[in-house]
Design an enzyme around this catalytic site. Structure first.
Site, PDB file in Angstrom:
ATOM      1  N   PHE A   1       0.858  -1.190   0.000  1.00 37.43           N
ATOM      2  CA  PHE A   1       0.000   0.000   0.000  1.00 37.43           C
ATOM      3  C   PHE A   1       0.886   1.229   0.000  1.00 37.43           C
ATOM      4  O   PHE A   1       1.638   1.466   0.928  1.00 37.43           O
ATOM      5  CB  PHE A   1      -0.947   0.056   1.210  1.00 37.43           C
TER       6      PHE A   1
ATOM      7  N   ASP B   1       9.063   2.785   2.226  1.00 38.89           N
ATOM      8  CA  ASP B   1       7.862   3.572   2.501  1.00 38.89           C
ATOM      9  C   ASP B   1       7.585   3.432   3.993  1.00 38.89           C
ATOM     10  O   ASP B   1       7.031   2.429   4.444  1.00 38.89           O
ATOM     11  CB  ASP B   1       6.686   3.069   1.670  1.00 38.89           C
TER      12      ASP B   1
ATOM     13  N   LYS C   1       2.080  11.149   7.300  1.00 38.38           N
ATOM     14  CA  LYS C   1       1.207  10.891   8.448  1.00 38.38           C
ATOM     15  C   LYS C   1       1.606  11.674   9.707  1.00 38.38           C
ATOM     16  O   LYS C   1       1.289  12.842   9.818  1.00 38.38           O
ATOM     17  CB  LYS C   1       1.112   9.385   8.685  1.00 38.38           C
TER      18      LYS C   1
HETATM   19  C1  LIG Z   1      -1.083   6.037   4.446  1.00 36.62           C
HETATM   20  C2  LIG Z   1      -0.017   5.464   3.615  1.00 36.62           C
HETATM   21  C3  LIG Z   1       0.300   5.988   2.357  1.00 36.62           C
HETATM   22  C4  LIG Z   1      -0.501   7.085   1.705  1.00 36.62           C
HETATM   23  O1  LIG Z   1      -0.510   8.275   2.410  1.00 36.62           O
HETATM   24  P1  LIG Z   1      -1.638   9.384   2.075  1.00 36.62           P
HETATM   25  O2  LIG Z   1      -1.246  10.555   2.913  1.00 36.62           O
HETATM   26  O3  LIG Z   1      -2.956   8.785   2.477  1.00 36.62           O
HETATM   27  O4  LIG Z   1      -1.558   9.649   0.619  1.00 36.62           O
HETATM   28  C5  LIG Z   1       1.362   5.431   1.673  1.00 36.62           C
HETATM   29  N1  LIG Z   1       2.074   4.424   2.188  1.00 36.62           N
HETATM   30  C6  LIG Z   1       1.805   3.880   3.392  1.00 36.62           C
HETATM   31  C7  LIG Z   1       2.647   2.773   3.913  1.00 36.62           C
HETATM   32  C8  LIG Z   1       0.736   4.373   4.139  1.00 36.62           C
HETATM   33  O5  LIG Z   1       0.448   3.817   5.320  1.00 36.62           O
END
Ligand SMILES: *Cc1c(COP(=O)(O)O)cnc(C)c1O
Length: 398
Positions: free
Chosen positions: A140, A225, A254
């Site tokens: 994700f 990520d 985040k």
């Molecule tokens: C939440 C998340 C994203 C996306 O972030 P947004 O601010 O919602 O675009 C990407 N990678 C990971 C691992 C996430 O948890």
């Protein structure tokens, strides 16, 4: 107006791209949130780890209030007195060489995709338009067209094609599969240290160390990520520290603002972000002084108030309490720090109904996929608050 009215309005006028629990929140403080009827809840989701510092942290709030009275947006056409300070503080904290601020997580991931492709052409010598990026099954990384194009989740893609080429999907947690997938045109490997949205999937011990050395051997950029795993969530500032490695590029977002303001950042060695020249990439709001000031304080309180150490200690405690629950419904409890998933057995009838029951008892959790409940409270949670919650969680799960 009561909850019912707010919910009806949302349903009538809003796009139905989420299925939230029917709780309408109006106030928050630390680990607690209150709904419009005045009921109090312990927040076990923390906005998908965007409020690690707790709701409405007083020092971040103070910074935000001060900064909005001074300067909020310059665009990058001009400089501002917060951006350089955020760069410096982020680089020192994370041992990075260069930073590029964006607004959302997905936008920062898109930024990295552009940067590593350009690095591939200009530095590694990959033939034009041939760059490949390797990603993992069940990844994700956000919801933009490029990103969902390399998702393995059917629903994320269904109806949204055509997608961008140049991505190869391999199984998560298998270093050998990664090495096998590399070609001379591979520029980068994009991976989450722990797959959050997939259901708190932890790779085998040593996976990131193996991946690191394979990347070195083949001149492939390692992109972590850490949008969800960083900033204390797993009990370390960055999850990579658990494996004693350093990525080439790390994406954070985040909790970077403690939930006050959208800001994300690409943290990089000098080589990868070094490929960007004036005009190559940009964002009107990226790097604005309000976001930077808020992020600086959000980072500061995370460190100064011991939230990372607390996440490690309380994570162990919460996991041990969850493991003590005797229940035919629970298949597995897994996690690192305060990033915890409880996987239910298929026969348990789905995680959603447990989340709805927990809500009625004052505990807010969210299901991830069909059978997993996530426990990821703000990192400021105390032992007493965990005990308070477990008195409510235990009877629901068992
Ligand atoms: C939440 C998340 C994203 C996306 O972030 P947004 O601010 O919602 O675009 C990407 N990678 C990971 C691992 C996430 O948890």
């Amino acid at each position: 107006m009561n909850s019912k009215h707010y919910i009806q309005m949302e349903e009538k006028f809003g796009a139905h791209n989420y299925k939230p629990l029917d709780v309408v929140l109006t106030r928050g403080e630390g680990v607690w949130v209150w709904d419009v009827e005045g009921n109090k809840y312990l927040d076990f989701l923390a906005a998908y780890s965007a409020v690690n510092q707790g709701h409405c942290h007083p020092k971040i709030k103070q910074t935000m209030l001060e900064q909005v009275q001074k300067l909020t947006l310059t665009s990058r056409a001009f400089r501002n007195d917060q951006l350089g300070l955020l760069y410096k503080e982020l680089c020192e904290l994370t041992r990075s060489h260069k930073v590029l601020p964006m607004n959302s997580g997905a936008e920062a991931v898109e930024t990295v995709i552009k940067a590593v492709r350009k690095w591939g052409y200009k530095v590694k010598g990959v033939p034009e338009d041939q760059a490949e990026i390797i990603v993992c099954e069940n990844n994700f990384h956000g919801r933009t067209i490029a990103i969902i194009g390399f998702s393995s989740e059917e629903q994320y893609r269904d109806g949204f094609g055509p997608f961008a080429p140049g991505f190869k999907i391999i199984p998560f947690g298998e270093a050998a599969a990664f090495e096998k997938a590399i070609t001379p045109n591979t520029v980068a490997f994009l991976v989450e240290p722990i797959q959050g949205e997939a259901g708190i999937i932890i790779p085998p011990d040593g996976y990131l160390r193996e991946v690191r050395s394979i990347c070195n051997e083949h001149n492939v950029v390692l992109i972590l990520d850490e949008i969800q795993t960083a900033l204390g969530r797993t009990g370390k500032l960055l999850a990579e520290e658990h494996d004693g490695i350093e990525s080439d590029v790390t994406v954070i977002g985040k909790a970077l603002s403690g939930g006050f303001y959208p800001i994300s950042a690409v943290l990089s060695n000098s080589e990868v972000l070094g490929v960007f020249m004036p005009g190559d990439h940009g964002s009107t709001f990226g790097g604005n002084p309000l976001a930077c000031a808020v992020a600086r304080t959000a980072l500061k309180v995370l460190i100064e108030e011991g939230m990372i150490e607390n996440a490690a200690a309380m994570g162990d405690y919460l996991q041990s309490q969850l493991r003590k629950i005797k229940s035919d419904s629970i298949k597995e409890v897994r996690g690192k720090g305060l990033m915890i998933g409880v996987e239910l057995r298929a026969e348990a009838g789905g995680a959603r109904r447990f989340c709805e029951k927990l809500m009625k008892k004052g505990v807010l959790c969210k299901e991830t996929h069909e059978h997993i409940i996530r426990f990821a409270p703000p990192l400021v949670i105390t032992r007493e608050q965990i005990d308070w919650a477990m008195k409510r969680v235990e009877p629901v799960l068992s």
